[in-house]
Design an enzyme around this catalytic site. Structure first.
Site, PDB file in Angstrom:
ATOM      1  N   CYS A  84      34.078  40.780  34.527  1.00 27.49           N
ATOM      2  CA  CYS A  84      34.978  40.006  35.379  1.00 27.49           C
ATOM      3  C   CYS A  84      34.373  38.652  35.688  1.00 27.49           C
ATOM      4  O   CYS A  84      33.432  38.210  35.035  1.00 27.49           O
ATOM      5  CB  CYS A  84      35.248  40.786  36.661  1.00 27.49           C
ATOM      6  SG  CYS A  84      33.734  41.199  37.544  1.00 27.49           S
TER       7      CYS A  84
ATOM      8  N   SER B 290      31.238  48.707  42.808  1.00 31.14           N
ATOM      9  CA  SER B 290      31.447  49.181  41.437  1.00 31.14           C
ATOM     10  C   SER B 290      30.996  50.622  41.327  1.00 31.14           C
ATOM     11  O   SER B 290      30.026  51.030  41.969  1.00 31.14           O
ATOM     12  CB  SER B 290      30.649  48.338  40.438  1.00 31.14           C
ATOM     13  OG  SER B 290      31.247  47.096  40.211  1.00 31.14           O
TER      14      SER B 290
ATOM     15  N   HIS C 269      36.286  49.239  40.116  1.00 31.86           N
ATOM     16  CA  HIS C 269      35.651  47.991  40.554  1.00 31.86           C
ATOM     17  C   HIS C 269      36.528  47.327  41.609  1.00 31.86           C
ATOM     18  O   HIS C 269      37.752  47.299  41.474  1.00 31.86           O
ATOM     19  CB  HIS C 269      35.415  47.069  39.369  1.00 31.86           C
ATOM     20  CG  HIS C 269      34.523  47.688  38.332  1.00 31.86           C
ATOM     21  ND1 HIS C 269      33.165  47.632  38.397  1.00 31.86           N
ATOM     22  CD2 HIS C 269      34.818  48.405  37.228  1.00 31.86           C
ATOM     23  CE1 HIS C 269      32.643  48.284  37.369  1.00 31.86           C
ATOM     24  NE2 HIS C 269      33.637  48.763  36.646  1.00 31.86           N
TER      25      HIS C 269
ATOM     26  N   GLU D 294      28.597  42.273  36.661  1.00 34.81           N
ATOM     27  CA  GLU D 294      30.010  41.927  36.550  1.00 34.81           C
ATOM     28  C   GLU D 294      30.740  43.041  35.799  1.00 34.81           C
ATOM     29  O   GLU D 294      31.153  42.870  34.663  1.00 34.81           O
ATOM     30  CB  GLU D 294      30.205  40.599  35.816  1.00 34.81           C
ATOM     31  CG  GLU D 294      29.319  39.458  36.289  1.00 34.81           C
ATOM     32  CD  GLU D 294      29.577  39.068  37.726  1.00 34.81           C
ATOM     33  OE1 GLU D 294      30.703  38.658  38.040  1.00 34.81           O
ATOM     34  OE2 GLU D 294      28.641  39.189  38.526  1.00 34.81           O
ATOM     35  N   SER D 295      30.849  44.192  36.384  1.00 33.04           N
ATOM     36  CA  SER D 295      31.635  45.337  35.895  1.00 33.04           C
ATOM     37  C   SER D 295      30.819  46.384  35.134  1.00 33.04           C
ATOM     38  O   SER D 295      29.804  46.816  35.624  1.00 33.04           O
ATOM     39  CB  SER D 295      32.872  44.884  35.143  1.00 33.04           C
ATOM     40  OG  SER D 295      33.734  44.204  36.022  1.00 33.04           O
TER      41      SER D 295
END
Length: 423
Positions: free
Chosen positions: A88, A319, A333, A73-74
């Site tokens: 995120c 990403s 992203h 997530e990022s």
């Protein structure tokens, strides 16, 4: 991304691309930081900390000045005395704060927090977030419970697009914050991880869902019983699932935790309503791998001489982290789904004007709407982004809907919102 069975079946698929950013700078009270380094923290300890946040490491690239991690997530960036954690989806970065402080105290040699920044754009679906991240008021209350001199700001229209910032007030407290004092109250030997410290799990969450010793002081007034709350768990043992890494780039990177003699600047562009033809590139249907998506889209041409670490999610999502010399970085992203498309770009490269970079980013992704934030301290070579953004002719395809300027003690901040005609 797979949805948890606890989520209402009638609710359509949604992924929140907007990211939460936690950035912390560290120092020593005696000033002897020559042997201190955040990169001394063992990787397995970062893995344990990130379980609290509900994400994990996918890959890492490094040079002499910075370690750059692509997360499920990022991203996370670790340099000598600064960590940037941006996540995120429905991640919970503030819940790892005490664990982070413990790791820094134990492994990196620092004894003070010199500065802290937490920021994010407003969510499109705030009701899907987990506590304390549903409202900025709750997030600020949690931070206030630890830092006595925090200051919370909102730039932009609070009922439309806006951007939130929490930072330590340099006017109120010029001294650092003792790690020992911040960690006071934890049980003897408690490292903030609970039973999960050092354990290699793949469920993306800590054993207690949070960080021992952090009081969620901001939960009052939040509807914790909201039936629409997204309680999906991250099955991170299978990264071929839709673990789309998307973040809004609200970075507060660079040297804002340092003296004004150290140049620092950050450009962030947060884009929505993206061109569907561009977004197709970031799906497995149209690109075989991340390198192909990077080349097809032209991401590799936005900044020269960047060492790129990229990842294409299955079935969609993208990403990348890019590192340059002297701790400079670039990160992008992408959440490509048409109903909630989102792209973020961020870099701390030093140059006198950012307008050429902004133009290249907009040409690459073709958004319908975007937010720009620009930070620069007094030592930065960035001269006056605010005046550039005030020039309506520079971005002729877009209409400026909002612009705000803040002069803080050590840096200047500009926020601007643009959308295409006639929207």
């Amino acid at each position: 991304m797979e949805k948890d069975n606890n989520e209402n079946h009638h609710q359509e698929h949604y992924f929140e691309g907007v990211e939460k950013l936690l950035e912390v700078w560290f120092t020593r009270k005696d000033g002897a930081i020559q042997h201190c380094d955040l990169r001394k923290v063992p990787r397995e300890k970062w893995v344990s900390m990130l379980k609290i946040v509900r994400c994990e490491i996918i890959s890492m690239t490094r040079n002499d000045t910075i370690d750059a991690y692509v997360l499920s997530e990022s991203s996370m960036f670790v340099s000598k005395r600064r960590i940037i954690l941006k996540t995120c989806g429905t991640t919970t970065p503030l819940l790892c704060l005490k664990s982070l402080l413990y790791l820094v105290q134990r492994y990196a040699g620092y004894d003070e927090v010199q500065d802290l920044f937490y920021s994010r754009k407003n969510y499109k679906r705030p009701e899907l977030q987990q506590e304390p991240h549903r409202t900025f008021a709750d997030e600020a209350a949690l931070l206030d419970a630890m830092f006595h001199d925090g200051a919370a700001y909102c730039l932009g229209a609070v009922n439309r697009d806006c951007w939130y910032l929490y930072t330590l007030n340099p006017y109120a407290s010029p001294a650092g914050h003792s790690l020992s004092a911040l960690l006071a109250g934890a049980a003897d030997g408690d490292d903030g991880f609970g039973a999960s410290d050092g354990e290699e799990g793949t469920d993306g969450s800590s054993s207690d869902g949070g960080c021992d010793g952090i009081e969620d002081s901001g939960s009052d007034g939040a509807d914790s019983s909201d039936d629409s709350l997204d309680l999906r768990t991250m099955n991170l043992s299978g990264l071929n699932k839709r673990n789309v890494s998307q973040r809004y780039s609200i970075s507060l990177g660079g040297g804002r935790g340092s003296s004004t003699s150290e140049a620092d600047q950050t450009l962030e562009i947060m884009m929505s309503d993206l061109d569907p033809e561009v977004m197709k590139i970031f799906t497995k249907q149209f690109s075989a791998n991340a390198a192909e998506a990077t080349q097809k889209s032209g991401i590799d041409k936005i900044l020269p001489n960047v060492t790129i670490d990229d990842y294409l999610f299955d079935p969609c999502g993208y990403s990348m982290n890019g590192v340059l010399k002297n701790g400079e970085y670039m990160t992008i992203h992408i959440t490509p789904e048409a109903k909630f498309s989102y792209v973020s770009f961020e870099s701390n490269i030093p140059q006198s004007s950012y307008m050429d970079v902004i133009a290249r980013v907009l040409e690459t992704f073709r958004p319908g709407k975007f937010i720009v934030t620009s930070f620069a301290n007094k030592a930065s070579v960035v001269e006056d982004t605010h005046k550039d953004l005030l020039n309506a002719d520079i971005l002729s395809e877009f209409k400026r809907r909002d612009i705000q300027y803040c002069h803080l003690k050590n840096y200047d901040l500009t926020y601007a919102l643009y959308s295409k005609f006639p929207s």
